[in-house]
Design a protein around this motif. Structure first.
Motif, PDB file in Angstrom:
ATOM      1  N   UNK A  10       0.816  -1.219   0.000  1.00 54.00           N
ATOM      2  CA  UNK A  10       0.000   0.000   0.000  1.00 54.00           C
ATOM      3  C   UNK A  10       0.851   1.272   0.000  1.00 54.00           C
ATOM      4  N   UNK A  11       1.821   1.307   0.907  1.00 49.33           N
ATOM      5  CA  UNK A  11       2.648   2.500   1.040  1.00 49.33           C
ATOM      6  C   UNK A  11       3.844   2.507   0.084  1.00 49.33           C
ATOM      7  N   UNK A  12       4.118   1.363  -0.525  1.00 51.11           N
ATOM      8  CA  UNK A  12       5.253   1.218  -1.453  1.00 51.11           C
ATOM      9  C   UNK A  12       6.582   1.529  -0.768  1.00 51.11           C
ATOM     10  N   UNK A  13       6.684   1.138   0.484  1.00 46.68           N
ATOM     11  CA  UNK A  13       7.901   1.318   1.269  1.00 46.68           C
ATOM     12  C   UNK A  13       8.659  -0.005   1.315  1.00 46.68           C
ATOM     13  N   UNK A  14       9.966   0.045   1.230  1.00 45.66           N
ATOM     14  CA  UNK A  14      10.733  -1.206   1.321  1.00 45.66           C
ATOM     15  C   UNK A  14      10.859  -1.666   2.773  1.00 45.66           C
ATOM     16  N   UNK A  15      11.002  -2.957   2.952  1.00 49.54           N
ATOM     17  CA  UNK A  15      11.359  -3.501   4.260  1.00 49.54           C
ATOM     18  C   UNK A  15      12.875  -3.652   4.240  1.00 49.54           C
ATOM     19  N   UNK A  16      13.531  -2.883   5.075  1.00 42.51           N
ATOM     20  CA  UNK A  16      14.994  -2.883   5.093  1.00 42.51           C
ATOM     21  C   UNK A  16      15.523  -3.978   6.021  1.00 42.51           C
ATOM     22  N   UNK A  17      16.816  -4.182   5.963  1.00 49.33           N
ATOM     23  CA  UNK A  17      17.452  -5.146   6.857  1.00 49.33           C
ATOM     24  C   UNK A  17      17.235  -4.738   8.313  1.00 49.33           C
ATOM     25  N   UNK A  18      17.307  -3.456   8.615  1.00 48.89           N
ATOM     26  CA  UNK A  18      17.049  -2.994   9.984  1.00 48.89           C
ATOM     27  C   UNK A  18      15.637  -3.342  10.428  1.00 48.89           C
ATOM     28  N   UNK A  19      14.654  -3.139   9.543  1.00 46.90           N
ATOM     29  CA  UNK A  19      13.271  -3.504   9.869  1.00 46.90           C
ATOM     30  C   UNK A  19      13.173  -5.002  10.144  1.00 46.90           C
ATOM     31  N   UNK A  20      13.738  -5.788   9.229  1.00 52.81           N
ATOM     32  CA  UNK A  20      13.658  -7.245   9.370  1.00 52.81           C
ATOM     33  C   UNK A  20      14.314  -7.716  10.666  1.00 52.81           C
ATOM     34  N   UNK A  21      15.465  -7.154  11.002  1.00 54.33           N
ATOM     35  CA  UNK A  21      16.133  -7.540  12.255  1.00 54.33           C
ATOM     36  C   UNK A  21      15.314  -7.134  13.475  1.00 54.33           C
ATOM     37  N   UNK A  22      14.772  -5.927  13.450  1.00 55.02           N
ATOM     38  CA  UNK A  22      13.931  -5.483  14.565  1.00 55.02           C
ATOM     39  C   UNK A  22      12.706  -6.366  14.729  1.00 55.02           C
ATOM     40  N   UNK A  23      12.050  -6.691  13.615  1.00 55.95           N
ATOM     41  CA  UNK A  23      10.881  -7.571  13.664  1.00 55.95           C
ATOM     42  C   UNK A  23      11.281  -8.958  14.170  1.00 55.95           C
ATOM     43  N   UNK A  24      12.448  -9.435  13.743  1.00 49.22           N
ATOM     44  CA  UNK A  24      12.912 -10.754  14.184  1.00 49.22           C
ATOM     45  C   UNK A  24      13.142 -10.783  15.698  1.00 49.22           C
ATOM     46  N   UNK A  25      13.691  -9.713  16.241  1.00 53.41           N
ATOM     47  CA  UNK A  25      13.888  -9.665  17.694  1.00 53.41           C
ATOM     48  C   UNK A  25      12.558  -9.661  18.444  1.00 53.41           C
ATOM     49  N   UNK A  26      11.566  -8.979  17.889  1.00 57.00           N
ATOM     50  CA  UNK A  26      10.233  -9.001  18.516  1.00 57.00           C
ATOM     51  C   UNK A  26       9.654 -10.410  18.436  1.00 57.00           C
TER      52      UNK A  26
END
Length: 118
Positions: A89-105
């Motif tokens: 929807x927002x056309x925003x990329x999921x970055x490595x920082x996002x993926x790592x943060x989500x993985x920690x959660x």
């Protein structure tokens, strides 16, 4: 209710609930030409349906999961729904920082469910 239903229904309801929640909170980011009061009213209207799904999800889920497990599940589902929404929807990329943060959660949720001190 059957044990299978009380285990699966909360997950399905929370996924649907989070779709509504994500649109209520973030869908308006692409609608910059409307008055804030109108966006708030529309978001409240969308959020109504989120609550109509989230409350039963937690009520049904309580038969199988404890409140901390329901909350951890909610957070992981929220992040998964948001990641898909952000890309589509927002056309925003999921970055490595996002993926790592989500993985920690997600790792935190794992410990709530299967941690070494159960």
């Amino acid at each position: 209710m059957t044990p299978l239903w009380t285990a699966i229904a909360p997950i399905l309801l929370l996924v649907a609930s989070n779709v509504f929640m994500t649109f209520a909170w973030y869908g308006q980011l692409k609608v910059e030409h409307r008055a804030m009061w109108l966006i708030v009213l529309i978001s409240w209207g969308i959020a109504f349906f989120e609550y109509c799904l989230a409350v039963p999800a937690n009520r049904i889920g309580r038969a199988t999961y404890d409140p901390a497990e329901l909350k951890a599940m909610q957070e992981v589902i929220t992040l998964c729904v948001f990641a898909v929404f952000s890309v589509t929807w927002l056309k925003e990329p999921v970055t490595l920082n996002h993926a790592l943060g989500f993985a920690f959660i997600a790792l935190g949720a794992f410990f709530v469910f299967k941690g070494p001190f159960h």
